[in-house]
Enzyme design. Structure first.
Site, PDB file in Angstrom:
ATOM      1  N   ASP A 109       0.694  -1.115   0.097  1.00  0.00           N
ATOM      2  CA  ASP A 109       0.075   0.181  -0.150  1.00  0.00           C
ATOM      3  C   ASP A 109       0.867   1.271  -0.137  1.00  0.00           C
ATOM      4  O   ASP A 109       0.328   2.562  -0.229  1.00  0.00           O
ATOM      5  CB  ASP A 109      -0.928   0.035   1.098  1.00  0.00           C
ATOM      6  N   HIS A 124       6.913  -7.297  -1.422  1.00  0.00           N
ATOM      7  CA  HIS A 124       5.922  -7.974  -2.147  1.00  0.00           C
ATOM      8  C   HIS A 124       5.256  -6.669  -3.361  1.00  0.00           C
ATOM      9  O   HIS A 124       4.230  -6.838  -3.930  1.00  0.00           O
ATOM     10  CB  HIS A 124       4.520  -8.335  -1.499  1.00  0.00           C
ATOM     11  N   CYS A 132       3.079  -4.893 -17.464  1.00  0.00           N
ATOM     12  CA  CYS A 132       2.313  -5.687 -18.313  1.00  0.00           C
ATOM     13  C   CYS A 132       2.460  -7.082 -17.937  1.00  0.00           C
ATOM     14  O   CYS A 132       3.811  -7.459 -17.233  1.00  0.00           O
ATOM     15  CB  CYS A 132       2.595  -5.495 -19.841  1.00  0.00           C
ATOM     16  N   SER A 193       0.762 -12.380   9.922  1.00  0.00           N
ATOM     17  CA  SER A 193       0.245 -13.773  10.491  1.00  0.00           C
ATOM     18  C   SER A 193       1.458 -14.685  10.459  1.00  0.00           C
ATOM     19  O   SER A 193       1.258 -15.748  11.052  1.00  0.00           O
ATOM     20  CB  SER A 193      -0.727 -14.402   9.632  1.00  0.00           C
ATOM     21  N   ASN A 217       0.768  -7.692  17.833  1.00  0.00           N
ATOM     22  CA  ASN A 217      -0.342  -8.628  16.864  1.00  0.00           C
ATOM     23  C   ASN A 217      -1.361  -8.709  17.964  1.00  0.00           C
ATOM     24  O   ASN A 217      -1.078  -9.036  19.120  1.00  0.00           O
ATOM     25  CB  ASN A 217       0.225  -9.974  16.570  1.00  0.00           C
ATOM     26  N   PRO A 218      -2.452  -8.489  17.756  1.00  0.00           N
ATOM     27  CA  PRO A 218      -3.892  -8.652  18.528  1.00  0.00           C
ATOM     28  C   PRO A 218      -3.738 -10.263  18.741  1.00  0.00           C
ATOM     29  O   PRO A 218      -4.498 -10.596  19.782  1.00  0.00           O
ATOM     30  CB  PRO A 218      -4.869  -8.373  17.903  1.00  0.00           C
TER      31      PRO A 218
HETATM   32  P1  NAD Z   1      -2.396 -11.477   6.886  1.00  0.00           P
HETATM   33  O1  NAD Z   1      -3.705 -10.983   6.602  1.00  0.00           O
HETATM   34  O2  NAD Z   1      -2.235 -12.870   6.869  1.00  0.00           O
HETATM   35  O3  NAD Z   1      -2.340 -11.416   8.481  1.00  0.00           O
HETATM   36  C1  NAD Z   1      -2.608 -10.288   9.257  1.00  0.00           C
HETATM   37  C2  NAD Z   1      -2.242  -9.936  10.753  1.00  0.00           C
HETATM   38  O4  NAD Z   1      -2.458  -8.926  11.282  1.00  0.00           O
HETATM   39  C3  NAD Z   1      -3.023 -11.053  11.492  1.00  0.00           C
HETATM   40  O5  NAD Z   1      -1.891 -12.035  12.081  1.00  0.00           O
HETATM   41  C4  NAD Z   1      -3.865 -10.065  12.359  1.00  0.00           C
HETATM   42  O6  NAD Z   1      -3.919 -10.703  13.791  1.00  0.00           O
HETATM   43  C5  NAD Z   1      -2.503  -9.028  12.509  1.00  0.00           C
HETATM   44  N1  NAD Z   1      -3.455  -7.668  12.773  1.00  0.00           N
HETATM   45  C6  NAD Z   1      -4.913  -7.545  12.559  1.00  0.00           C
HETATM   46  N2  NAD Z   1      -5.222  -6.243  12.756  1.00  0.00           N
HETATM   47  C7  NAD Z   1      -4.120  -5.933  13.221  1.00  0.00           C
HETATM   48  C8  NAD Z   1      -3.824  -4.367  13.848  1.00  0.00           C
HETATM   49  N3  NAD Z   1      -4.840  -3.393  13.992  1.00  0.00           N
HETATM   50  N4  NAD Z   1      -2.497  -4.202  14.237  1.00  0.00           N
HETATM   51  C9  NAD Z   1      -1.543  -5.258  14.542  1.00  0.00           C
HETATM   52  N5  NAD Z   1      -1.830  -6.520  13.836  1.00  0.00           N
HETATM   53  C10 NAD Z   1      -3.099  -6.882  13.416  1.00  0.00           C
HETATM   54  O7  NAD Z   1      -1.315 -10.500   6.241  1.00  0.00           O
HETATM   55  P2  NAD Z   1       0.159 -10.850   6.144  1.00  0.00           P
HETATM   56  O8  NAD Z   1       0.661 -11.574   7.265  1.00  0.00           O
HETATM   57  O9  NAD Z   1       0.815  -9.521   5.787  1.00  0.00           O
HETATM   58  O10 NAD Z   1       0.370 -11.874   4.883  1.00  0.00           O
HETATM   59  C11 NAD Z   1      -0.569 -11.928   3.848  1.00  0.00           C
HETATM   60  C12 NAD Z   1      -0.237 -11.345   2.484  1.00  0.00           C
HETATM   61  O11 NAD Z   1      -1.173 -10.094   2.406  1.00  0.00           O
HETATM   62  C13 NAD Z   1       1.179 -10.474   2.392  1.00  0.00           C
HETATM   63  O12 NAD Z   1       1.656 -11.054   1.190  1.00  0.00           O
HETATM   64  C14 NAD Z   1       0.557  -8.898   1.664  1.00  0.00           C
HETATM   65  O13 NAD Z   1       1.505  -8.626   0.589  1.00  0.00           O
HETATM   66  C15 NAD Z   1      -0.944  -9.070   1.666  1.00  0.00           C
HETATM   67  N6  NAD Z   1      -1.755  -7.831   1.840  1.00  0.00           N
HETATM   68  C16 NAD Z   1      -1.058  -6.535   1.900  1.00  0.00           C
HETATM   69  C17 NAD Z   1      -2.160  -5.491   2.202  1.00  0.00           C
HETATM   70  C18 NAD Z   1      -1.552  -4.326   2.407  1.00  0.00           C
HETATM   71  O14 NAD Z   1      -0.730  -3.840   1.619  1.00  0.00           O
HETATM   72  N7  NAD Z   1      -2.051  -3.415   3.284  1.00  0.00           N
HETATM   73  C19 NAD Z   1      -3.226  -5.892   2.640  1.00  0.00           C
HETATM   74  C20 NAD Z   1      -3.898  -7.108   2.475  1.00  0.00           C
HETATM   75  C21 NAD Z   1      -3.108  -8.364   2.145  1.00  0.00           C
END
Ligand code: NAD
Length: 247
Positions: A109, A124, A132, A193, A217-218
């Site tokens: 983001d 990522h 493309c 996660s 992490n929550p």
């Molecule tokens: P994930 O969705 O697997 O896990 C998110 C983690 O964040 C969970 O463990 C959850 O308990 C924790 N969480 C939720 N709310 C929170 C808060 N307010 N404060 C702290 N922790 C909190 O995400 P991931 O581990 O980043 O891996 C999944 C993939 O998702 C990555 O490859 C990423 O590129 C992609 N992704 C990115 C975005 C973004 O850029 N914002 C959004 C969605 C997914």
């Protein structure tokens, strides 16, 4: 909790090299859904592997393009939260005390840079960029319409410049992340996660090299049992307390 925050602060205060890994959780409080939450509403019948893979794009480019267009709109409206800002402040403090600092993010983001972080490794990619599918030509401007736009240079369909499941990570970024994990003495892991590889292995590499790990992490993750300090709460609430910019 207060003791744990103080212990985390103490570890950071005595570090000579700090690595941070962030995941989707840090941007949750900016209104950007995590993968789990991004699959609600229109998308509730899909799994990430059905939308975020090259095979998914080849099978149904319009579906995948539309999912990313929807997420890109959410990202465009989002602003960094207190968690992003606290990490920018941590980098500033580290620079001031000549402590090495690297922020590795799995997020696409761009909010860390917007919050003022400089040394950011985007493992990522970035959802705001487009390239493309066939030749990876970067494309700056594309028409928004019903179909998937094509590359003006080669005609291949356009896709987001993010790393999909099953794709290689950008080699420079991966090398920088590995180096940071192997050389840091404190590793701060926030809002991930800790299951998506290879990012998930970074804190374990740091542990193996002798670093102390702080987790924010929550919910518990596979990393929690190995962390020196595990803080259960949200990034926007806890990071300013750990970094010492809130009381
Ligand atoms: P994930 O969705 O697997 O896990 C998110 C983690 O964040 C969970 O463990 C959850 O308990 C924790 N969480 C939720 N709310 C929170 C808060 N307010 N404060 C702290 N922790 C909190 O995400 P991931 O581990 O980043 O891996 C999944 C993939 O998702 C990555 O490859 C990423 O590129 C992609 N992704 C990115 C975005 C973004 O850029 N914002 C959004 C969605 C997914």
């Amino acid at each position: 909790m207060t003791d744990d925050i103080a212990r985390a602060r103490d570890l950071l205060d005595h570090a000579t090299s700090v690595a941070v890994l962030t995941g989707a959780g840090i941007s949750a409080e900016s209104g950007i859904p995590t993968f789990r939450d991004a699959l609600t509403g229109l998308w509730e019948n899909f799994r990430p592997e059905e939308l975020a893979t090259p095979e998914a794009f080849e099978a149904n480019p319009k579906l995948v393009w539309d999912w990313y267009a929807w997420r890109r709109e959410i990202v465009a409206k989002a602003v960094p939260n207190e968690g992003h800002r606290a990490l920018a402040e941590l980098e500033r403090q580290c620079r001031e005390h000549e402590v090495d600092f690297t922020l590795v993010t799995q997020n696409v983001d761009g909010l860390h840079r917007e919050a003022g972080s400089h040394r950011v490794v985007e493992l990522h990619g970035n959802i705001r960029r487009v390239k493309c599918f066939g030749q990876h030509h970067p494309v700056e401007i594309w028409p928004e319409g019903d179909g998937v736009p094509a590359c003006p240079r080669c005609g291949s369909l356009l896709r987001p410049d993010v790393v999909w499941f099953g794709e290689m990570l950008p080699s420079d970024e991966l090398a920088a992340a590995l180096a940071a994990a192997r050389t840091c003495d404190v590793f701060l892991c926030v809002g991930t996660s800790a299951v998506v590889e290879p990012a998930a292995s970074l804190p374990f590499m740091a542990l193996q090299a002798g670093a102390r790990v702080i987790e924010v992490n929550p919910r518990p993750t596979p990393l929690t049992p190995s962390a020196s300090v595990s803080l259960h709460g949200t990034a926007a609430h806890l990071l300013p307390l750990i970094i010492g910019i809130a009381q």
